[in-house]
Write a protein that holds these residues in place. Structure first.
Motif, PDB file in Angstrom:
ATOM      1  N   ASP A  77       0.493  -1.157  -0.183  1.00 14.46           N
ATOM      2  CA  ASP A  77      -0.193  -0.064  -0.281  1.00 14.46           C
ATOM      3  C   ASP A  77       0.767   1.518   0.339  1.00 14.46           C
ATOM      4  OD1 ASP A  77       1.060  -1.130   2.407  1.00 14.46           O
ATOM      5  OD2 ASP A  77      -0.751   0.510   3.510  1.00 14.46           O
ATOM      6  N   ILE A  78       2.142   1.717   0.309  1.00 17.62           N
ATOM      7  CA  ILE A  78       3.091   2.171   0.439  1.00 17.62           C
ATOM      8  C   ILE A  78       3.797   2.039  -1.316  1.00 17.62           C
ATOM      9  CG2 ILE A  78       5.417   3.613   1.490  1.00 17.62           C
ATOM     10  CD1 ILE A  78       4.599   2.006   4.340  1.00 17.62           C
ATOM     11  N   GLN A  79       3.158   3.446  -1.748  1.00 16.98           N
ATOM     12  CA  GLN A  79       4.101   4.017  -2.759  1.00 16.98           C
ATOM     13  C   GLN A  79       5.075   4.563  -3.123  1.00 16.98           C
ATOM     14  OE1 GLN A  79       2.941   1.975  -5.535  1.00 16.98           O
ATOM     15  NE2 GLN A  79       2.035   1.114  -4.397  1.00 16.98           N
ATOM     16  N   SER A  80       4.826   6.088  -1.849  1.00  9.93           N
ATOM     17  CA  SER A  80       5.602   6.427  -2.044  1.00  9.93           C
ATOM     18  C   SER A  80       6.924   6.683  -0.147  1.00  9.93           C
ATOM     19  CB  SER A  80       5.691   8.281  -1.998  1.00  9.93           C
ATOM     20  OG  SER A  80       4.193   8.723  -1.153  1.00  9.93           O
ATOM     21  N   LEU A  81       7.761   7.738  -0.846  1.00 12.12           N
ATOM     22  CA  LEU A  81       8.526   8.005   0.710  1.00 12.12           C
ATOM     23  C   LEU A  81       8.732   9.427   1.521  1.00 12.12           C
ATOM     24  CD1 LEU A  81      11.034   4.708   0.563  1.00 12.12           C
ATOM     25  CD2 LEU A  81       9.133   4.752   2.046  1.00 12.12           C
ATOM     26  N   ARG A  82       9.337   9.874   2.166  1.00  3.46           N
ATOM     27  CA  ARG A  82       9.974  10.745   2.802  1.00  3.46           C
ATOM     28  C   ARG A  82      11.045  11.215   2.568  1.00  3.46           C
ATOM     29  NH1 ARG A  82       5.117  10.499   0.499  1.00  3.46           N
ATOM     30  NH2 ARG A  82       3.374  12.057   0.981  1.00  3.46           N
ATOM     31  N   ALA A  83      11.836  11.237   2.352  1.00  4.74           N
ATOM     32  CA  ALA A  83      13.390  11.601   2.801  1.00  4.74           C
ATOM     33  C   ALA A  83      13.597  11.997   3.353  1.00  4.74           C
ATOM     34  CB  ALA A  83      15.002  11.131   1.310  1.00  4.74           C
ATOM     35  N   ALA A  84      14.326  12.947   4.854  1.00  8.26           N
ATOM     36  CA  ALA A  84      13.973  14.091   5.329  1.00  8.26           C
ATOM     37  C   ALA A  84      15.389  13.833   6.606  1.00  8.26           C
ATOM     38  CB  ALA A  84      12.712  14.272   5.808  1.00  8.26           C
ATOM     39  N   ILE A 102      12.851  21.366  12.006  1.00  9.88           N
ATOM     40  CA  ILE A 102      11.881  20.780  11.302  1.00  9.88           C
ATOM     41  C   ILE A 102      12.113  20.529   9.974  1.00  9.88           C
ATOM     42  CG2 ILE A 102      10.701  22.398   8.737  1.00  9.88           C
ATOM     43  CD1 ILE A 102      10.394  24.641  10.573  1.00  9.88           C
ATOM     44  N   MET A 103      11.106  18.586  10.004  1.00 11.18           N
ATOM     45  CA  MET A 103      12.475  17.924   8.668  1.00 11.18           C
ATOM     46  C   MET A 103      11.918  19.092   7.596  1.00 11.18           C
ATOM     47  SD  MET A 103      13.402  15.931  10.329  1.00 11.18           S
ATOM     48  CE  MET A 103      13.086  13.925   9.808  1.00 11.18           C
ATOM     49  N   ARG A 104      12.970  18.345   7.551  1.00 11.85           N
ATOM     50  CA  ARG A 104      12.682  18.991   5.470  1.00 11.85           C
ATOM     51  C   ARG A 104      13.715  17.642   4.326  1.00 11.85           C
ATOM     52  NH1 ARG A 104      12.000  24.158   5.393  1.00 11.85           N
ATOM     53  NH2 ARG A 104      11.832  25.386   7.493  1.00 11.85           N
ATOM     54  N   GLY A 105      13.187  17.968   3.369  1.00  7.19           N
ATOM     55  CA  GLY A 105      13.754  16.823   2.209  1.00  7.19           C
ATOM     56  C   GLY A 105      12.457  16.485   1.004  1.00  7.19           C
ATOM     57  N   LYS A 106      12.672  15.112   0.338  1.00  5.76           N
ATOM     58  CA  LYS A 106      12.414  15.173  -0.722  1.00  5.76           C
ATOM     59  C   LYS A 106      10.813  13.943  -0.622  1.00  5.76           C
ATOM     60  CE  LYS A 106      16.540  15.907  -2.772  1.00  5.76           C
ATOM     61  NZ  LYS A 106      17.603  15.141  -4.520  1.00  5.76           N
ATOM     62  N   ARG A 107       9.949  14.042  -1.163  1.00  5.60           N
ATOM     63  CA  ARG A 107       8.742  12.846  -1.969  1.00  5.60           C
ATOM     64  C   ARG A 107       9.792  11.653  -2.592  1.00  5.60           C
ATOM     65  NH1 ARG A 107       5.069  11.102  -4.807  1.00  5.60           N
ATOM     66  NH2 ARG A 107       2.788   9.965  -4.156  1.00  5.60           N
ATOM     67  N   ILE A 108      10.380  10.901  -2.347  1.00  5.86           N
ATOM     68  CA  ILE A 108      10.460   9.738  -3.727  1.00  5.86           C
ATOM     69  C   ILE A 108       9.433   8.560  -3.766  1.00  5.86           C
ATOM     70  CG2 ILE A 108      13.180  10.227  -3.391  1.00  5.86           C
ATOM     71  CD1 ILE A 108      12.996   8.350  -1.082  1.00  5.86           C
ATOM     72  N   ARG A 161      20.708  13.404  -2.435  1.00  6.11           N
ATOM     73  CA  ARG A 161      21.774  14.125  -2.325  1.00  6.11           C
ATOM     74  C   ARG A 161      21.196  15.957  -1.379  1.00  6.11           C
ATOM     75  NH1 ARG A 161      26.864  13.340  -3.802  1.00  6.11           N
ATOM     76  NH2 ARG A 161      27.647  16.320  -4.144  1.00  6.11           N
ATOM     77  N   MET A 162      20.936  16.114  -1.239  1.00  5.11           N
ATOM     78  CA  MET A 162      20.350  17.600  -0.770  1.00  5.11           C
ATOM     79  C   MET A 162      21.728  18.489  -0.361  1.00  5.11           C
ATOM     80  SD  MET A 162      17.180  16.099   1.574  1.00  5.11           S
ATOM     81  CE  MET A 162      16.770  14.359   2.192  1.00  5.11           C
ATOM     82  N   PRO A 163      20.999  19.953  -0.446  1.00  2.00           N
ATOM     83  CA  PRO A 163      22.292  21.022  -0.097  1.00  2.00           C
ATOM     84  C   PRO A 163      22.102  21.038   1.242  1.00  2.00           C
ATOM     85  CG  PRO A 163      19.454  21.740  -0.391  1.00  2.00           C
ATOM     86  CD  PRO A 163      19.965  20.596  -1.026  1.00  2.00           C
ATOM     87  N   PHE A 164      23.526  21.360   2.119  1.00  2.00           N
ATOM     88  CA  PHE A 164      23.671  21.920   3.105  1.00  2.00           C
ATOM     89  C   PHE A 164      23.070  22.992   4.065  1.00  2.00           C
ATOM     90  CE2 PHE A 164      28.285  19.609   2.010  1.00  2.00           C
ATOM     91  CZ  PHE A 164      27.948  18.952   2.556  1.00  2.00           C
ATOM     92  N   SER A 165      22.198  23.748   3.047  1.00  2.00           N
ATOM     93  CA  SER A 165      21.869  25.001   2.920  1.00  2.00           C
ATOM     94  C   SER A 165      20.836  25.389   3.621  1.00  2.00           C
ATOM     95  CB  SER A 165      21.728  26.192   2.332  1.00  2.00           C
ATOM     96  OG  SER A 165      21.153  25.725   1.177  1.00  2.00           O
ATOM     97  N   LEU A 166      19.674  23.439   3.708  1.00  2.00           N
ATOM     98  CA  LEU A 166      18.705  23.364   3.677  1.00  2.00           C
ATOM     99  C   LEU A 166      18.478  23.295   5.662  1.00  2.00           C
ATOM    100  CD1 LEU A 166      17.930  20.593   4.632  1.00  2.00           C
ATOM    101  CD2 LEU A 166      18.252  20.014   1.962  1.00  2.00           C
ATOM    102  N   ILE A 167      20.071  22.656   5.831  1.00  2.48           N
ATOM    103  CA  ILE A 167      19.785  22.906   7.856  1.00  2.48           C
ATOM    104  C   ILE A 167      19.773  24.235   8.476  1.00  2.48           C
ATOM    105  CG2 ILE A 167      21.465  22.419   9.050  1.00  2.48           C
ATOM    106  CD1 ILE A 167      20.416  19.955   8.521  1.00  2.48           C
ATOM    107  N   GLY A 168      19.866  24.928   7.702  1.00  2.00           N
ATOM    108  CA  GLY A 168      19.904  25.994   8.181  1.00  2.00           C
ATOM    109  C   GLY A 168      18.841  27.775   7.600  1.00  2.00           C
ATOM    110  N   LEU A 169      17.577  26.783   7.283  1.00  2.00           N
ATOM    111  CA  LEU A 169      16.787  27.604   6.381  1.00  2.00           C
ATOM    112  C   LEU A 169      15.788  28.866   8.026  1.00  2.00           C
ATOM    113  CD1 LEU A 169      15.207  25.707   3.750  1.00  2.00           C
ATOM    114  CD2 LEU A 169      17.267  27.627   3.470  1.00  2.00           C
TER     115      LEU A 169
END
Length: 451
Positions: free
Chosen positions: A17-24, A31-37, A51-59
């Motif tokens: 039943d699980i078709q997508s994931l949240r990678a964060a 705050i959790m930040r990331g992608k739907r994959i 891969r994700m930008p280092f800068s998202l940690i400090g938004l």
């Protein structure tokens, strides 16, 4: 492929039943930040190939880049590697379609930990304890309000049983717990599937306010994970039931704030609690830990109270402390030593609001306690009052003062890496400046024609 990754992928194959994931990853504001994959990319995420930008940690809290951030402008906003934390894939049942969270933390191109990541900051402190043969055992208590999501300002929710809107305090009311049993049951069930060790739940001292405690674990990194995941779970389940869950430090100016209390002890290699010496006073090691906590408290306040709203909670004559003080069985001070059997001797840190980042909070607490133990710092005498009118130093009274204290603090410089400190200060300064540009309706009403 490791056995842990294989186990997770096998579990995922059973969940058709699980078709997508949240990678964060978790940013400095918690705050959790990331992608739907797509679910087919699960192995990629688990093997550290996202891969994700280092800068998202400090938004900042609005998700905006920090003006002049060197991570953006001098490096071209470079990406980091996203490594799996090892905390499984965590099922999420409150979204429109079932999904799951893959918890990640950042590393550089060589695979070395990225020291601007708040989870990495806590891991570094725990490595220092491990080198001394000590293991922190930690538990957390989080308070939150349920509010009506249709209202522009916080108002109590409508009881699912009576149909009436809550409008009064109901501290330790069993009836209120019963009225919201469906919501609480679903929170506990969601926590069970994610391995979050929920304990007791109570109706707290505000309208629609609850507190749910998490059991102690001999892994402070997991305890911080639990707190982050718990907040996200409560918010999701609340929406499913037609409420909003609010972890603001002070959503109501005239009612109780939301605290985030941390209990911890230390065990040695033989499993003995080093805070226990068989007396009600606790060991010298415990008192040295308290000494470190008090020494670092003022300059760590930005971690415990990171937002504009946080300082509405830290007010005199409340259960939120303002003085740098400690005491036995005293809920009016910053550091409380609870009573009970000596084998369970522990420290309760009562400064943080529920709006704080659990990774930074536990890093600040455990880091300061370690400094106290290593330097054998004295906590001074315990007090039996709330500390008002007494010599003990006070916490910074406002956000700007706390930012300045953190930036210049010598204790926090030993606890947190420079890149994290710089990012945190820049983030908070930008948020402070944004608030300074916004004039409230109350200010307009008060001053428009009267001055």
């Amino acid at each position: 492929m490791s056995d842990a990754i294989a186990d997770v992928l096998n579990w995922l194959e059973s969940r058709t039943d699980i078709q997508s994931l949240r990678a964060a990853v978790c940013d400095l504001n918690g705050i959790m930040r990331g992608k739907r994959i797509p679910v087919e990319q699960a192995r990629k995420a688990l093997e550290g190939k996202l891969r994700m930008p280092f800068s998202l940690i400090g938004l900042d809290v609005w998700g905006e880049d920090i003006e002049g951030n060197s991570l953006v402008f001098s490096t071209g906003d470079a990406d980091g590697l996203c490594q799996w934390t090892g905390r499984g894939i965590l099922p999420v049942a409150w979204t429109a379609h079932p999904t799951a969270l893959v918890p990640l933390w950042l590393a550089d191109e060589s695979g070395a930990p990225y020291l601007g990541d708040p989870r990495r900051a806590l891991a570094r402190i725990l490595d220092r304890y491990k080198a001394l043969g000590l293991t922190p055992v930690a538990a957390t208590e989080l308070e939150f309000y349920l509010v009506d999501p249709q209202s522009q300002r916080p108002v109590g929710p409508v009881s699912p049983v009576t149909g009436r809107r809550l409008d009064s305090d109901a501290a330790l009311s069993i009836d209120e717990i019963d009225d919201f049993e469906s919501f609480i049951h679903d929170v506990y069930e969601a926590c069970r599937t994610q391995g979050i060790p929920v304990d007791t739940a109570i109706a707290e001292n505000g309208v629609g306010q609850f507190e749910i405690n998490l059991n102690h674990v001999a892994d402070a990194l997991r305890a911080a994970d639990d707190a982050v995941l718990f907040k996200r779970t409560v918010k999701g389940i609340a929406r499913k039931h037609g409420f909003a869950a609010c972890f603001m430090a002070k959503p109501y100016g005239d009612r109780a704030g939301n605290g985030f209390h941390v209990h911890f002890s230390l065990v040695d290699g033989e499993g003995r609690n080093v805070f226990d010496d068989g007396t009600d006073q606790g060991s010298e090691t415990m008192r040295h830990a308290v000494g470190g906590l008090l020494a670092a408290m003022a300059e760590s306040t930005l971690v415990f109270a990171p937002h504009f709203n946080s300082y509405r909670r830290l007010r005199p004559r409340s259960y939120a402390p303002t003085a740098v003080a400690w005491g036995y069985e005293n809920r009016m001070v910053a550091i409380r030593i609870p009573g009970g059997p000596t084998a369970a001797r522990r420290i309760e840190h009562r400064v943080s609001g529920a709006d704080a980042n659990p990774y930074l909070v536990l890093a600040a607490i455990l880091g300061a306690a370690l400094t106290g133990i290593e330097r054998q710092l004295s906590p001074g005498d315990p007090i039996g009052t709330d500390g008002q009118g007494l010599p003990p130093a006070k916490l910074p009274p406002d956000w700007a003062s706390a930012i300045a204290a953190f930036e210049s603090g010598t204790h926090v410089a030993e606890i947190f890496p420079a890149i994290l400190r710089d990012s945190f200060v820049a983030c908070k300064r930008q948020e402070l400046n944004t608030f300074a540009l916004n004039v409230s309706d109350f200010e307009i009403e008060t001053y428009l024609e009267s001055v």
